[in-house]
Design an enzyme around this catalytic site. Structure first.
Site, short mmCIF file in Angstrom:
data_model
loop_
_atom_site.label_atom_id
_atom_site.label_comp_id
_atom_site.label_asym_id
_atom_site.label_seq_id
_atom_site.Cartn_x
_atom_site.Cartn_y
_atom_site.Cartn_z
N ARG A 1 0.84 -1.21 0.00
CA ARG A 1 0.00 0.00 0.00
C ARG A 1 0.88 1.27 0.00
O ARG A 1 1.03 1.93 -1.01
CB ARG A 1 -0.96 -0.04 1.20
CG ARG A 1 -2.10 0.97 1.13
CD ARG A 1 -1.73 2.38 1.53
NE ARG A 1 -1.22 2.49 2.90
CZ ARG A 1 -0.68 3.59 3.38
NH1 ARG A 1 -0.58 4.68 2.64
NH2 ARG A 1 -0.19 3.63 4.62
N ASP A 2 1.50 1.57 1.12
CA ASP A 2 2.30 2.78 1.23
C ASP A 2 3.45 2.75 0.22
O ASP A 2 3.81 3.76 -0.37
CB ASP A 2 2.86 2.89 2.65
CG ASP A 2 3.29 4.29 3.02
OD1 ASP A 2 3.22 5.18 2.16
OD2 ASP A 2 3.71 4.49 4.17
N HIS B 1 5.34 4.42 12.62
CA HIS B 1 5.44 4.38 11.14
C HIS B 1 6.40 5.50 10.76
O HIS B 1 6.05 6.67 10.77
CB HIS B 1 4.02 4.61 10.59
CG HIS B 1 3.91 4.68 9.11
ND1 HIS B 1 3.31 3.68 8.38
CD2 HIS B 1 4.25 5.64 8.21
CE1 HIS B 1 3.29 4.02 7.10
NE2 HIS B 1 3.87 5.21 6.97
N HIS C 1 9.14 7.12 8.21
CA HIS C 1 9.77 7.18 6.88
C HIS C 1 11.25 7.53 7.03
O HIS C 1 11.69 8.03 8.07
CB HIS C 1 9.01 8.19 6.01
CG HIS C 1 7.74 7.62 5.45
ND1 HIS C 1 7.63 7.20 4.15
CD2 HIS C 1 6.55 7.36 6.03
CE1 HIS C 1 6.42 6.73 3.94
NE2 HIS C 1 5.72 6.81 5.07
N CYS D 1 4.41 9.40 0.23
CA CYS D 1 3.01 9.81 0.13
C CYS D 1 2.86 10.81 -1.00
O CYS D 1 3.56 11.82 -1.01
CB CYS D 1 2.56 10.42 1.45
SG CYS D 1 0.88 11.08 1.35
N ASN E 1 9.60 4.23 3.34
CA ASN E 1 9.60 3.79 4.74
C ASN E 1 10.93 3.14 5.10
O ASN E 1 11.74 2.85 4.24
CB ASN E 1 8.53 2.71 4.94
CG ASN E 1 7.17 3.30 5.13
OD1 ASN E 1 6.46 3.53 4.18
ND2 ASN E 1 6.82 3.55 6.37
#
Ligand code: COA
Ligand code: ZN
Length: 303
Positions: free
Chosen positions: A15-16, A207, A209, A240, A249
């Protein structure tokens, strides 16, 4: 130094990681990636997002991805939802765990989901109630918990208040996100120390990055404050599309390797991750930011 014996890793690559790839990745490749991640020992992953296909075309095949993957009984598959409509779509597609997202910074939230921070929080109240009623697992991300790409540093007080409010709604997990990867280890330790002091009922996940290369240091800082759950992305993919300048990430393989080297268990098999990396490499034109596969290339060259 007191460190946990075991850490939970949440893979957000599908996803990310993929959402920021400009060129559309065919659905079968996404499925292949997730099926390969299924073999690594990972227990949780964000597999797709139900966002508007116009804004994030890469995620337009969320339904087909979720239908096509092998659903391992040992893995929890989560879908990101940006609003009530996304939640409805997730449920229609049989999703049992949703990942809600609100920015701690109002400007980021407006840019990301076209609502004020307060509007998002209010809209998600009904979503949370419904999800609890339907026994859907609720993961709630607080994006830009440290820095905002538009407003600069985000006040800790704002994040702590959000943690309290969201926790009082009875969610399962709260994710504290350094969306643009701008936090340093001191700032990370300070925020997590205050969050831990609140004593939320929800599990807390970090989370982080890796824009400035601080992600591993920030993970260590959070670990020391008692955080035992981390989002990571295979190969260090990610970013993002609504947060200018955000890099990927923390790379799953690097984090897992570091933790294992420190004697901390993750239940993840590094060799299986390496096999998944071979699937990841052709998915992007960018060089993967994770280190582990480069070190091995280097060792292989020396032999
Ligand atoms: N998925 C698909 N369609 C959606 C949707 C969703 N989650 N939310 C709204 N829509 C549709 C509406 O049904 C409406 O359709 P219509 O024109 O056919 O009636 C249209 O989009 C406009 O609805 P609106 O509520 O005004 O949405 P918006 O244009 O303000 O967009 C988001 C809001 C959240 C859907 C959009 O900003 C978005 O998808 N952002 C992506 C965020 C993201 O992925 N960030 C990275 C991860 S944090
Ligand atoms: Zn992210």
């Amino acid at each position: 130094m007191t460190l946990p014996l075991k850490v939970n890793i949440v893979e957000v690559g599908p996803r990310d990681g993929l959402q920021n790839e400009a060129e559309f990745i065919p659905t079968d490749k996404k499925i292949e990636l997730i099926n390969s991640l299924n073999q690594t020992g990972l227990k949780r992953m964000e597999a797709a997002s139900f966002v508007h296909p116009l804004y994030v075309p890469q995620m337009k095949d969320a339904r087909a991805v979720l239908q096509g993957i092998e659903h391992s009984p040992d893995v929890q598959y989560m879908a990101l939802v940006p609003n009530a409509k996304g939640y409805e779509r997730a449920l229609e597609n049989g999703v049992k765990a949703v990942s809600l997202v609100v920015g701690a910074s109002d400007s980021f939230n407006r840019n990301n989901v076209k609502m004020s921070r307060e509007e998002s929080l209010r809209n998600f109240e009904a979503v949370v109630k419904d999800a609890r009623k339907n026994q859907i697992f609720i993961r709630y991300n607080i994006a830009t918990s440290f820095w905002c790409p538009f407003e600069g540093r985000v006040e800790e007080k704002a994040v702590l208040e959000m943690v309290q409010e969201i926790d009082s709604q009875g969610v399962d997990e709260i994710v504290i996100c350094d969306t643009i990867g701008r936090a340093n280890p001191k700032q990370t330790a300070e925020l997590f120390s205050q969050i831990t002091a609140i004593g939320p009922r929800a599990a807390i996940t970090a989370h982080l990055h890796d824009t400035y290369g601080f992600a591993l240091a920030n993970i260590l800082a959070a670990l020391k404050e008692g955080v035992t759950s981390f989002d990571t992305s295979i190969g260090g993919l990610g970013g993002c599309p609504f947060a200018p300048g955000a890099a990927g990430n923390a790379a799953t393989e690097d984090v897992v390797f570091m933790l294992h080297e420190m004697g901390i268990e993750t239940g993840i098999d590094i060799d299986a991750l390496k096999q998944t990396l071979e699937i990841v490499k052709p998915l992007t034109k960018r060089e993967l930011t994770g280190r582990l596969h480069k070190v091995q290339a280097c060792a292989a060259a020396a032999n």
